[in-house]
Scaffold this motif. Structure first.
Motif, mmCIF file in Angstrom:
data_model
loop_
_atom_site.group_PDB
_atom_site.id
_atom_site.type_symbol
_atom_site.label_atom_id
_atom_site.label_comp_id
_atom_site.label_asym_id
_atom_site.label_seq_id
_atom_site.Cartn_x
_atom_site.Cartn_y
_atom_site.Cartn_z
ATOM 1 N N ASP A 112 0.836 -1.197 0.000
ATOM 2 C CA ASP A 112 0.000 0.000 0.000
ATOM 3 C C ASP A 112 0.873 1.249 0.000
ATOM 4 O OD1 ASP A 112 -2.452 -1.165 -0.104
ATOM 5 O OD2 ASP A 112 -2.843 -1.060 2.037
ATOM 6 N N ASN A 113 0.859 1.927 -1.117
ATOM 7 C CA ASN A 113 1.521 3.222 -1.243
ATOM 8 C C ASN A 113 0.740 4.005 -2.285
ATOM 9 O OD1 ASN A 113 2.671 2.721 -3.937
ATOM 10 N ND2 ASN A 113 3.942 1.231 -2.861
ATOM 11 N N LEU A 114 1.033 5.254 -2.439
ATOM 12 C CA LEU A 114 0.234 6.113 -3.299
ATOM 13 C C LEU A 114 0.174 5.609 -4.740
ATOM 14 C CD1 LEU A 114 -1.529 8.586 -3.440
ATOM 15 C CD2 LEU A 114 0.506 9.970 -3.787
ATOM 16 N N ASP A 115 1.299 5.210 -5.300
ATOM 17 C CA ASP A 115 1.313 4.738 -6.689
ATOM 18 C C ASP A 115 0.483 3.464 -6.868
ATOM 19 O OD1 ASP A 115 2.912 6.820 -7.592
ATOM 20 O OD2 ASP A 115 4.769 5.724 -7.188
ATOM 21 N N THR A 116 0.640 2.523 -5.968
ATOM 22 C CA THR A 116 -0.110 1.273 -6.050
ATOM 23 C C THR A 116 -1.605 1.524 -5.901
ATOM 24 O OG1 THR A 116 1.776 0.094 -5.121
ATOM 25 C CG2 THR A 116 -0.333 -1.044 -5.080
ATOM 26 N N ILE A 117 -1.980 2.383 -4.986
ATOM 27 C CA ILE A 117 -3.400 2.692 -4.778
ATOM 28 C C ILE A 117 -3.995 3.340 -6.027
ATOM 29 C CG2 ILE A 117 -5.002 4.126 -3.443
ATOM 30 C CD1 ILE A 117 -3.109 3.582 -1.014
ATOM 31 N N LYS A 118 -3.265 4.261 -6.651
ATOM 32 C CA LYS A 118 -3.750 4.896 -7.884
ATOM 33 C C LYS A 118 -3.954 3.850 -8.977
ATOM 34 C CE LYS A 118 -1.721 9.472 -7.212
ATOM 35 N NZ LYS A 118 -0.706 10.434 -7.675
ATOM 36 N N ARG A 168 -4.583 0.638 -8.574
ATOM 37 C CA ARG A 168 -5.756 -0.168 -8.220
ATOM 38 C C ARG A 168 -7.045 0.555 -8.554
ATOM 39 N NH1 ARG A 168 -3.871 -1.333 -2.363
ATOM 40 N NH2 ARG A 168 -2.117 -2.687 -2.761
ATOM 41 N N LEU A 169 -7.100 1.846 -8.271
ATOM 42 C CA LEU A 169 -8.301 2.611 -8.575
ATOM 43 C C LEU A 169 -8.575 2.655 -10.072
ATOM 44 C CD1 LEU A 169 -7.942 5.553 -6.032
ATOM 45 C CD2 LEU A 169 -9.622 3.699 -5.974
ATOM 46 N N ARG A 170 -7.524 2.820 -10.886
ATOM 47 C CA ARG A 170 -7.701 2.835 -12.345
ATOM 48 C C ARG A 170 -8.231 1.490 -12.836
ATOM 49 N NH1 ARG A 170 -2.828 5.926 -12.381
ATOM 50 N NH2 ARG A 170 -1.621 4.050 -12.758
ATOM 51 N N VAL A 171 -7.760 0.412 -12.259
ATOM 52 C CA VAL A 171 -8.158 -0.931 -12.691
ATOM 53 C C VAL A 171 -9.573 -1.281 -12.229
ATOM 54 C CG1 VAL A 171 -7.682 -3.398 -12.393
ATOM 55 C CG2 VAL A 171 -5.810 -1.807 -12.820
ATOM 56 N N HIS A 172 -9.914 -0.927 -11.018
ATOM 57 C CA HIS A 172 -11.156 -1.410 -10.409
ATOM 58 C C HIS A 172 -12.330 -0.438 -10.476
ATOM 59 C CE1 HIS A 172 -9.203 -5.020 -9.041
ATOM 60 N NE2 HIS A 172 -8.214 -4.283 -8.578
ATOM 61 N N ILE A 173 -12.087 0.783 -10.890
ATOM 62 C CA ILE A 173 -13.215 1.743 -10.924
ATOM 63 C C ILE A 173 -13.513 2.132 -12.344
ATOM 64 C CG2 ILE A 173 -13.948 4.041 -10.251
ATOM 65 C CD1 ILE A 173 -12.589 3.653 -7.633
#
Length: 69
Positions: free
Chosen positions: A56-62, A64-69
């Motif tokens: 969990d870090n900012l790049d990984t979270i971004k 994940r959001l692009r993939v899942h939303i």
């Protein structure tokens, strides 16, 4: 213990609350959650933020959001 604390108007310790939330989220078939009335204070917020995954870090979270939303 949780019922007794609630009856006394006290807040359940953050470690317990976060552990219960984490267990419920892991056991759920849902992948999105709305957690109402939490965090109550800074201690709750800090405890909840620190249950994240190792990656969990900012790049990984971004990503994940692009993939899942």
């Amino acid at each position: 213990m949780i019922q007794n604390l609630s009856k006394e108007g006290k807040i359940v310790p953050s470690k317990i609350t976060v552990k219960l939330l984490q267990q419920a989220m892991q056991q759920s078939i849902n992948k999105k959650f709305i957690i109402d009335s939490f965090p109550w204070n800074e201690e709750n917020r800090y405890a909840f933020e620190n249950i994240g995954r190792v990656d969990d870090n900012l790049d990984t979270i971004k990503k994940r959001l692009r993939v899942h939303i």
